[in-house]
Design a protein around this motif. Structure first.
Motif, PDB file in Angstrom:
ATOM      1  N   SER A   1      19.269  97.537 -60.304  1.00 37.96           N
ATOM      2  CA  SER A   1      19.265  97.225 -61.737  1.00 37.96           C
ATOM      3  C   SER A   1      19.684  95.787 -62.002  1.00 37.96           C
ATOM      4  O   SER A   1      19.092  95.096 -62.843  1.00 37.96           O
ATOM      5  N   ALA A   2      20.706  95.352 -61.284  1.00 37.54           N
ATOM      6  CA  ALA A   2      21.194  93.978 -61.466  1.00 37.54           C
ATOM      7  C   ALA A   2      20.134  92.959 -61.052  1.00 37.54           C
ATOM      8  O   ALA A   2      19.883  91.964 -61.752  1.00 37.54           O
ATOM      9  N   LEU A   3      19.494  93.191 -59.901  1.00 32.83           N
ATOM     10  CA  LEU A   3      18.448  92.282 -59.435  1.00 32.83           C
ATOM     11  C   LEU A   3      17.247  92.283 -60.379  1.00 32.83           C
ATOM     12  O   LEU A   3      16.674  91.226 -60.686  1.00 32.83           O
ATOM     13  N   ALA A   4      16.859  93.468 -60.841  1.00 37.28           N
ATOM     14  CA  ALA A   4      15.724  93.571 -61.759  1.00 37.28           C
ATOM     15  C   ALA A   4      16.011  92.818 -63.056  1.00 37.28           C
ATOM     16  O   ALA A   4      15.139  92.122 -63.591  1.00 37.28           O
ATOM     17  N   TRP A   5      17.231  92.940 -63.558  1.00 34.18           N
ATOM     18  CA  TRP A   5      17.607  92.236 -64.788  1.00 34.18           C
ATOM     19  C   TRP A   5      17.516  90.723 -64.585  1.00 34.18           C
ATOM     20  O   TRP A   5      16.990  89.999 -65.442  1.00 34.18           O
ATOM     21  N   MET A   6      17.990  90.248 -63.435  1.00 32.15           N
ATOM     22  CA  MET A   6      17.938  88.816 -63.161  1.00 32.15           C
ATOM     23  C   MET A   6      16.505  88.313 -62.992  1.00 32.15           C
ATOM     24  O   MET A   6      16.180  87.183 -63.355  1.00 32.15           O
ATOM     25  N   GLU A   7      15.646  89.164 -62.438  1.00 29.20           N
ATOM     26  CA  GLU A   7      14.246  88.773 -62.228  1.00 29.20           C
ATOM     27  C   GLU A   7      13.378  89.057 -63.459  1.00 29.20           C
ATOM     28  O   GLU A   7      12.189  88.738 -63.479  1.00 29.20           O
ATOM     29  N   ARG A   8      13.965  89.730 -64.458  1.00 31.29           N
ATOM     30  CA  ARG A   8      13.267  90.064 -65.701  1.00 31.29           C
ATOM     31  C   ARG A   8      12.086  91.001 -65.453  1.00 31.29           C
ATOM     32  O   ARG A   8      10.992  90.830 -66.003  1.00 31.29           O
ATOM     33  N   ILE A   9      12.333  91.969 -64.586  1.00 35.35           N
ATOM     34  CA  ILE A   9      11.350  93.021 -64.349  1.00 35.35           C
ATOM     35  C   ILE A   9      12.060  94.361 -64.477  1.00 35.35           C
ATOM     36  O   ILE A   9      13.284  94.430 -64.654  1.00 35.35           O
ATOM     37  N   ARG A  10      11.323  95.467 -64.393  1.00 39.23           N
ATOM     38  CA  ARG A  10      11.920  96.797 -64.509  1.00 39.23           C
ATOM     39  C   ARG A  10      12.493  97.251 -63.160  1.00 39.23           C
ATOM     40  O   ARG A  10      12.031  96.820 -62.104  1.00 39.23           O
ATOM     41  N   ASP A  11      13.487  98.130 -63.231  1.00 38.01           N
ATOM     42  CA  ASP A  11      14.110  98.647 -62.003  1.00 38.01           C
ATOM     43  C   ASP A  11      13.072  99.241 -61.047  1.00 38.01           C
ATOM     44  O   ASP A  11      13.194  99.117 -59.825  1.00 38.01           O
ATOM     45  N   LYS A  12      12.055  99.882 -61.606  1.00 37.90           N
ATOM     46  CA  LYS A  12      11.063 100.570 -60.791  1.00 37.90           C
ATOM     47  C   LYS A  12      10.074  99.620 -60.128  1.00 37.90           C
ATOM     48  O   LYS A  12       9.172 100.061 -59.408  1.00 37.90           O
ATOM     49  N   GLU A  13      10.250  98.316 -60.377  1.00 36.44           N
ATOM     50  CA  GLU A  13       9.348  97.332 -59.790  1.00 36.44           C
ATOM     51  C   GLU A  13      10.011  96.511 -58.688  1.00 36.44           C
ATOM     52  O   GLU A  13       9.472  95.487 -58.258  1.00 36.44           O
ATOM     53  N   ILE A  14      11.155  96.983 -58.206  1.00 38.41           N
ATOM     54  CA  ILE A  14      11.894  96.237 -57.177  1.00 38.41           C
ATOM     55  C   ILE A  14      12.438  97.203 -56.128  1.00 38.41           C
ATOM     56  O   ILE A  14      12.802  98.340 -56.440  1.00 38.41           O
ATOM     57  N   LEU A  15      12.474  96.766 -54.884  1.00 35.80           N
ATOM     58  CA  LEU A  15      12.966  97.585 -53.773  1.00 35.80           C
ATOM     59  C   LEU A  15      13.837  96.716 -52.879  1.00 35.80           C
ATOM     60  O   LEU A  15      13.381  95.707 -52.339  1.00 35.80           O
ATOM     61  N   LEU A  16      15.091  97.110 -52.710  1.00 34.88           N
ATOM     62  CA  LEU A  16      16.009  96.399 -51.819  1.00 34.88           C
ATOM     63  C   LEU A  16      15.631  96.694 -50.372  1.00 34.88           C
ATOM     64  O   LEU A  16      15.287  97.824 -50.025  1.00 34.88           O
ATOM     65  N   THR A  17      15.700  95.652 -49.508  1.00 37.53           N
ATOM     66  CA  THR A  17      15.284  95.830 -48.114  1.00 37.53           C
ATOM     67  C   THR A  17      16.289  95.212 -47.149  1.00 37.53           C
ATOM     68  O   THR A  17      17.113  94.378 -47.533  1.00 37.53           O
ATOM     69  N   ASN A  18      16.167  95.633 -45.900  1.00 30.49           N
ATOM     70  CA  ASN A  18      17.009  95.109 -44.831  1.00 30.49           C
ATOM     71  C   ASN A  18      16.424  93.760 -44.377  1.00 30.49           C
ATOM     72  O   ASN A  18      15.764  93.665 -43.339  1.00 30.49           O
ATOM     73  N   GLY A  19      16.673  92.747 -45.178  1.00 29.00           N
ATOM     74  CA  GLY A  19      16.150  91.414 -44.897  1.00 29.00           C
ATOM     75  C   GLY A  19      14.677  91.288 -45.251  1.00 29.00           C
ATOM     76  O   GLY A  19      13.992  92.272 -45.601  1.00 29.00           O
ATOM     77  N   GLY A  20      14.166  90.057 -45.140  1.00 32.56           N
ATOM     78  CA  GLY A  20      12.755  89.824 -45.391  1.00 32.56           C
ATOM     79  C   GLY A  20      11.869  90.516 -44.381  1.00 32.56           C
ATOM     80  O   GLY A  20      10.729  90.884 -44.687  1.00 32.56           O
ATOM     81  N   ALA A  21      12.368  90.709 -43.164  1.00 30.82           N
ATOM     82  CA  ALA A  21      11.554  91.328 -42.109  1.00 30.82           C
ATOM     83  C   ALA A  21      11.165  92.757 -42.472  1.00 30.82           C
ATOM     84  O   ALA A  21      10.013  93.162 -42.303  1.00 30.82           O
ATOM     85  N   GLU A  22      12.125  93.547 -42.993  1.00 32.21           N
ATOM     86  CA  GLU A  22      11.766  94.909 -43.388  1.00 32.21           C
ATOM     87  C   GLU A  22      10.773  94.884 -44.539  1.00 32.21           C
ATOM     88  O   GLU A  22       9.839  95.695 -44.585  1.00 32.21           O
ATOM     89  N   ALA A  23      10.931  93.951 -45.457  1.00 37.07           N
ATOM     90  CA  ALA A  23       9.991  93.841 -46.573  1.00 37.07           C
ATOM     91  C   ALA A  23       8.573  93.585 -46.059  1.00 37.07           C
ATOM     92  O   ALA A  23       7.599  94.166 -46.557  1.00 37.07           O
TER      93      ALA A  23
END
Length: 358
Positions: free
Chosen positions: A64-86
């Protein structure tokens, strides 16, 4: 020689070159030499009890915090184990399909495509064109691709693809049902160039981020993905449970909140790059049109002696990043990080010695 796949491995390079006692400055890892932020150690110590409990499997607070900072919805962001997992999660979404990769580029795109059995088309940029996108070739290729991988800013060149070019590819991608996966691991070094606002217009856009580079936390493994709700929902289903540890999850929003640290870094980078570019170009070296904290280097007078230059720098205490495993380069250039003023001055002094003997 079996060259390491990635930079930031000085001990391995010293063993390979039989110089284990040699003290070297590591210019091969493209991390922020100003980082991590001063408050980070204190905050990690304060948050240590997060290690005693399983993390929230949805990372709700951090998301939620990251989505708010990026100005997108919570459902549009996924936390990952570094860029490699992404990268690997995004590639899994297209398993068994057709991919294009613009090279030279981070080797993990190709590795992930091979892992998930994608049929890969390599599209090369060139030194002669200053590594600009071959737009005509890309537009012709899109109908035959399910996904196109781009690195922006590019690793290893540091070149930033224009937003206009990205929008053109996205528009054509919509027509041909082709996705763009764009790795923005270094976008914090050029913050005005982020593509996040385009997510509202283009459901065929997937953005990957890493917090490793700007904040100098490669050991913490922290990144995230942004895409449409439908894409995130499907990718989330095959993410390994608890792939991000509780400590990393707790720190993520605090890192993005520290705008002063990013501004300080960008200001430092502009000054150091200006000085480096002035010396390098006035002494007949090639320096790629980089906007970030690393660049490609080649001796214009002796382009065939790049490996000799690598050894010369190493013998004088500078470890550069080879480019043998970057398609389209195959060792023709060196990648160097922009380091502290003192370290950059040492590099300049050693390049002067190289030039004097040549």
């Amino acid at each position: 020689m079996k060259w390491p796949e990635h930079g930031g491995q000085p001990e391995m390079m010293k063993k390979l070159l039989k110089a284990e006692e040699l003290e070297v400055l590591d210019f091969s890892a493209n991390l922020n030499p100003l980082g991590p932020p001063q408050w980070l150690q204190r905050e990690l110590e304060a948050q240590w009890k997060k290690l005693l409990y399983y993390p929230d499997p949805n990372y709700s607070f951090s998301t939620s915090a990251l989505a708010w900072m990026e100005r997108i919805r919570d459902k549009e962001i996924l936390l990952t184990n570094g860029g490699a997992e992404a990268i690997f999660l995004a590639t899994k979404y297209f398993e068994g399909k057709r991919a294009g990769i613009v090279h030279p580029a981070f080797s993990e795109y190709d590795r992930a495509c091979r892992h998930y059995h994608l049929q890969v088309t390599d599209i090369l940029t060139s030194h002669e064109e200053d590594f600009r996108l071959p737009m005509n070739q890309l537009l012709e290729s899109l109908p035959d691709l399910d996904v196109l991988f781009l690195c922006r800013p590019n690793n290893p060149t540091g070149v930033v693809i224009s937003k206009a070019e990205i929008k053109m590819l996205l528009e054509q991608g919509l027509h041909h049902q082709t996705f763009l996966v764009i790795d923005e691991a270094f976008v914090d070094f050029v913050p005005h160039e982020a593509l996040t606002p385009l997510l509202k217009e283009y459901p065929n856009l997937i953005l990957l981020r890493s917090l490793t580079k700007m904040y100098t936390i490669p050991g913490l493994r922290l990144g995230y993905m942004m895409a449409s709700e439908a894409v995130i929902n499907e990718i989330k289903d095959f993410q390994i449970p608890w792939s991000v540890n509780g400590l990393a999850s707790a720190i993520a929003p605090l890192l993005l909140k520290d705008k002063n640290f990013v501004a300080k870094t960008v200001s430092w980078l502009e000054e150091e790059t200006r000085k480096l570019r002035a010396f390098i170009e006035s002494n007949d070296f090639y320096l790629s049109n980089s906007s970030v904290n690393f660049y490609l280097l080649q001796d214009k007078r002796n382009p065939e002696k790049t490996e000799t230059l690598f050894t010369f720098l190493f013998q004088h205490g500078i470890l550069a990043r080879h480019t043998h495993n970057f398609k389209g380069l195959e060792g023709s250039h060196l990648r160097l990080a922009v380091r502290s003023e003192e370290e950059n001055d040492k590099l300049i002094a050693i390049l002067k010695k190289w030039r004097e003997q040549k």
